[in-house]
Design an enzyme around this catalytic site. Structure first.
Site, PDB file in Angstrom:
ATOM      1  N   TYR A  30       0.674  -1.288  -0.342  1.00  0.00           N
ATOM      2  CA  TYR A  30       0.439   0.292  -0.214  1.00  0.00           C
ATOM      3  C   TYR A  30       0.646   1.254   0.064  1.00  0.00           C
ATOM      4  CZ  TYR A  30      -3.966  -3.043   1.008  1.00  0.00           C
ATOM      5  OH  TYR A  30      -5.361  -3.608   0.970  1.00  0.00           O
TER       6      TYR A  30
HETATM    7  N1  LIG Z   1      -6.918  -7.925  -0.091  1.00  0.00           N
HETATM    8  C1  LIG Z   1      -7.350  -7.179  -1.121  1.00  0.00           C
HETATM    9  O1  LIG Z   1      -7.043  -7.369  -2.338  1.00  0.00           O
HETATM   10  C2  LIG Z   1      -7.795  -5.801  -0.803  1.00  0.00           C
HETATM   11  C3  LIG Z   1      -7.810  -5.411  -1.759  1.00  0.00           C
HETATM   12  C4  LIG Z   1      -8.753  -3.497  -1.046  1.00  0.00           C
HETATM   13  C5  LIG Z   1      -8.524  -3.437   0.089  1.00  0.00           C
HETATM   14  N2  LIG Z   1      -8.205  -3.699   0.839  1.00  0.00           N
HETATM   15  C6  LIG Z   1      -8.805  -3.926   2.259  1.00  0.00           C
HETATM   16  O2  LIG Z   1      -9.663  -3.264   2.349  1.00  0.00           O
HETATM   17  C7  LIG Z   1     -10.160  -1.420   2.784  1.00  0.00           C
HETATM   18  C8  LIG Z   1     -11.415  -1.203   2.127  1.00  0.00           C
HETATM   19  O3  LIG Z   1     -11.714  -1.466   0.494  1.00  0.00           O
HETATM   20  P1  LIG Z   1     -12.284  -0.763   0.093  1.00  0.00           P
HETATM   21  O4  LIG Z   1     -11.688   0.960   0.523  1.00  0.00           O
HETATM   22  O5  LIG Z   1     -12.469  -0.967  -1.336  1.00  0.00           O
HETATM   23  O6  LIG Z   1     -13.665  -0.696   0.745  1.00  0.00           O
HETATM   24  P2  LIG Z   1     -14.905   0.568   0.223  1.00  0.00           P
HETATM   25  O7  LIG Z   1     -15.502   0.108   1.740  1.00  0.00           O
HETATM   26  O8  LIG Z   1     -15.918  -0.890  -0.416  1.00  0.00           O
HETATM   27  O9  LIG Z   1     -14.837   2.041  -0.505  1.00  0.00           O
HETATM   28  C9  LIG Z   1     -14.047   2.515   0.627  1.00  0.00           C
HETATM   29  C10 LIG Z   1     -14.146   3.946  -0.797  1.00  0.00           C
HETATM   30  O10 LIG Z   1     -15.467   3.984  -1.023  1.00  0.00           O
HETATM   31  C11 LIG Z   1     -15.870   4.787  -1.181  1.00  0.00           C
HETATM   32  N3  LIG Z   1     -16.847   6.146   0.058  1.00  0.00           N
HETATM   33  C12 LIG Z   1     -16.592   5.574   1.423  1.00  0.00           C
HETATM   34  N4  LIG Z   1     -18.140   6.576   2.149  1.00  0.00           N
HETATM   35  C13 LIG Z   1     -18.039   6.789   0.849  1.00  0.00           C
HETATM   36  C14 LIG Z   1     -19.084   7.969   0.794  1.00  0.00           C
HETATM   37  N5  LIG Z   1     -19.675   8.476   1.987  1.00  0.00           N
HETATM   38  N6  LIG Z   1     -19.196   8.830  -0.450  1.00  0.00           N
HETATM   39  C15 LIG Z   1     -19.326   8.460  -1.085  1.00  0.00           C
HETATM   40  N7  LIG Z   1     -17.821   7.558  -0.985  1.00  0.00           N
HETATM   41  C16 LIG Z   1     -17.118   6.821   0.042  1.00  0.00           C
HETATM   42  C17 LIG Z   1     -14.413   5.887  -1.536  1.00  0.00           C
HETATM   43  O11 LIG Z   1     -13.887   6.094  -2.596  1.00  0.00           O
HETATM   44  P3  LIG Z   1     -12.997   7.060  -3.074  1.00  0.00           P
HETATM   45  O12 LIG Z   1     -11.864   6.643  -2.265  1.00  0.00           O
HETATM   46  O13 LIG Z   1     -12.743   6.571  -4.535  1.00  0.00           O
HETATM   47  O14 LIG Z   1     -13.851   8.163  -2.787  1.00  0.00           O
HETATM   48  C18 LIG Z   1     -13.712   5.563  -0.422  1.00  0.00           C
HETATM   49  O15 LIG Z   1     -12.571   5.133   0.059  1.00  0.00           O
HETATM   50  C19 LIG Z   1      -8.498  -1.013   2.621  1.00  0.00           C
HETATM   51  O16 LIG Z   1      -8.846   0.220   3.288  1.00  0.00           O
HETATM   52  C20 LIG Z   1      -7.462  -2.794   1.909  1.00  0.00           C
HETATM   53  O17 LIG Z   1      -7.426  -2.607   3.523  1.00  0.00           O
HETATM   54  C21 LIG Z   1      -7.937  -5.426   0.518  1.00  0.00           C
END
Ligand SMILES: NC(=O)c1ccc[n+]([C@@H]2O[C@H](COP(=O)([O-])OP(=O)(O)OC[C@H]3O[C@@H](n4cnc5c(N)ncnc54)[C@H](OP(=O)(O)O)[C@@H]3O)[C@@H](O)[C@H]2O)c1
Length: 324
Positions: A53
């Site tokens: 990351y």
């Molecule tokens: N193992 C893996 O391969 C893998 C892959 C992905 C993630 N992860 C882990 O999972 C965690 C979470 O993943 P994720 O970030 O994809 O989770 P998520 O909760 O599905 O998406 C979060 C994203 O959604 C958007 N968002 C959240 N709240 C919002 C709101 N109130 N209004 C508008 N947009 C909103 C933002 O996108 P924008 O930033 O675009 O604004 C935020 O970064 C990561 O930090 C990481 O630790 C692991």
């Protein structure tokens, strides 16, 4: 914030895990610190990270934020992705796992990683070698619990069987992608986890922002600025589901992000969804997931807005009969 036991370990983790993928990237250090503080205030003790990351910056920032109260936290990190141009600085070979763990420990400023994930399946390295490497880092006291992310059910089950055969430390946690438009995990991965008593911390519960509804307007974010995410969520039907879902939430007075996360939490196999955010405003909506009253009726209504993945056996007739 409630806590839950993680897999068959004796450790309790908060019902939401915070993912630090934005630390040092979409979120600068002061913003990361503000989000970290908000998570701690909300009762989160569980933080997910990875060595790749933002090229290690995420681990460095998390390490600085956590060092004064390290013992109160359950920290994960991952290895697999390339960490340099060296042909061997990647994958799940014993050589890379050992070196990656040492580098993560330095960046995180800690002497142990609570949960270490192999970030993806390595087609080049025999599973035996990777599991032996995990056993070695556990025996060395550098890692407490082995885990895998993005592995299929058969790959995970094979790993568990090898570990059982050798009496090696077993996988205690898996980290699949899982949300209302990515439900493949329901077919084999989540039942496999339940059958083995393995904890599940799904990532992208809000479909990386798709389920916020912002992409139905002109907003910019990962889904239109990052090629990998554009490809992952680029199918038209996923946008159709998001549109129906957001309209449903508006009608019911529910926040779409909070509710999307609560929907993932409600699956019986799930220990804690991993939430993500780029600022404290977004984070507040994700943290509010624990206040959504997810009844079985609401869960069924939301589930019906999406596509049910076909059964592993392709016998659609029994799936239809079971639905009534
Ligand atoms: N193992 C893996 O391969 C893998 C892959 C992905 C993630 N992860 C882990 O999972 C965690 C979470 O993943 P994720 O970030 O994809 O989770 P998520 O909760 O599905 O998406 C979060 C994203 O959604 C958007 N968002 C959240 N709240 C919002 C709101 N109130 N209004 C508008 N947009 C909103 C933002 O996108 P924008 O930033 O675009 O604004 C935020 O970064 C990561 O930090 C990481 O630790 C692991």
């Amino acid at each position: 914030m409630k806590t839950k036991l993680l897999g068959r370990t004796g450790i309790s983790v908060s019902e939401l895990c915070f993912g630090t993928m934005s630390f040092g990237g979409d979120a600068d250090e002061p913003t990361s610190a503000a989000m970290y503080a908000a998570c701690r205030d909300a009762g989160i003790n569980f933080f997910d990270c990875a060595d790749v990351y933002n090229s290690g910056k995420s681990e460095e920032i998390l390490g600085r934020l956590a060092k004064d109260h390290r013992d109160d936290l359950v920290l994960t990190t991952k290895c697999f992705g390339p960490t340099s141009g060296d042909v061997n600085a990647r994958g799940s070979s014993r050589r890379h796992v050992v070196r990656a763990v040492e580098a993560s420990l330095r960046r995180l400023q800690t002497d142990r990683i609570d949960v270490l994930f192999l970030h993806q399946f390595d087609r080049q390295t025999p599973i035996e070698e990777s599991m032996r490497a995990l056993e070695d880092v556990v025996r060395a006291g550098k890692v407490l619990y082995p885990a895998v992310s993005n592995w299929s059910a058969w790959q995970t089950q094979r790993a568990l069987d090898i570990q059982e055969h050798h009496a090696w430390a077993r996988l205690q946690v898996i980290q699949p992608m899982y949300n209302l438009v990515k439900r493949q995990a329901e077919v084999e991965i989540l039942p496999m986890a339940t059958a083995n008593g393995v904890g599940v911390i799904p990532y992208s519960p809000a479909a990386a922002g798709l389920l916020s509804g912002k992409y139905l307007g002109q907003a910019s974010g990962r889904l239109n600025t990052n090629k990998m995410y554009e490809a992952r969520y680029g199918e038209a039907w996923a946008f159709d589901v998001a549109e129906k879902y957001v309209a449903f939430c508006r009608q019911r007075g529910l926040h779409p992000v909070s509710t999307a996360i609560a929907w993932v939490s409600a699956h019986p196999a799930v220990t804690a969804p991993i939430i993500g955010a780029r600022n404290v405003t977004q984070l507040a909506d994700s943290l509010a997931a624990v206040t959504v009253g997810m009844t079985p009726e609401l869960y069924a209504e939301i589930t019906a807005l999406s596509r049910t993945p076909p059964p592993a056996t392709d016998r659609l007739e029994e799936q239809k009969a079971a639905k009534g």
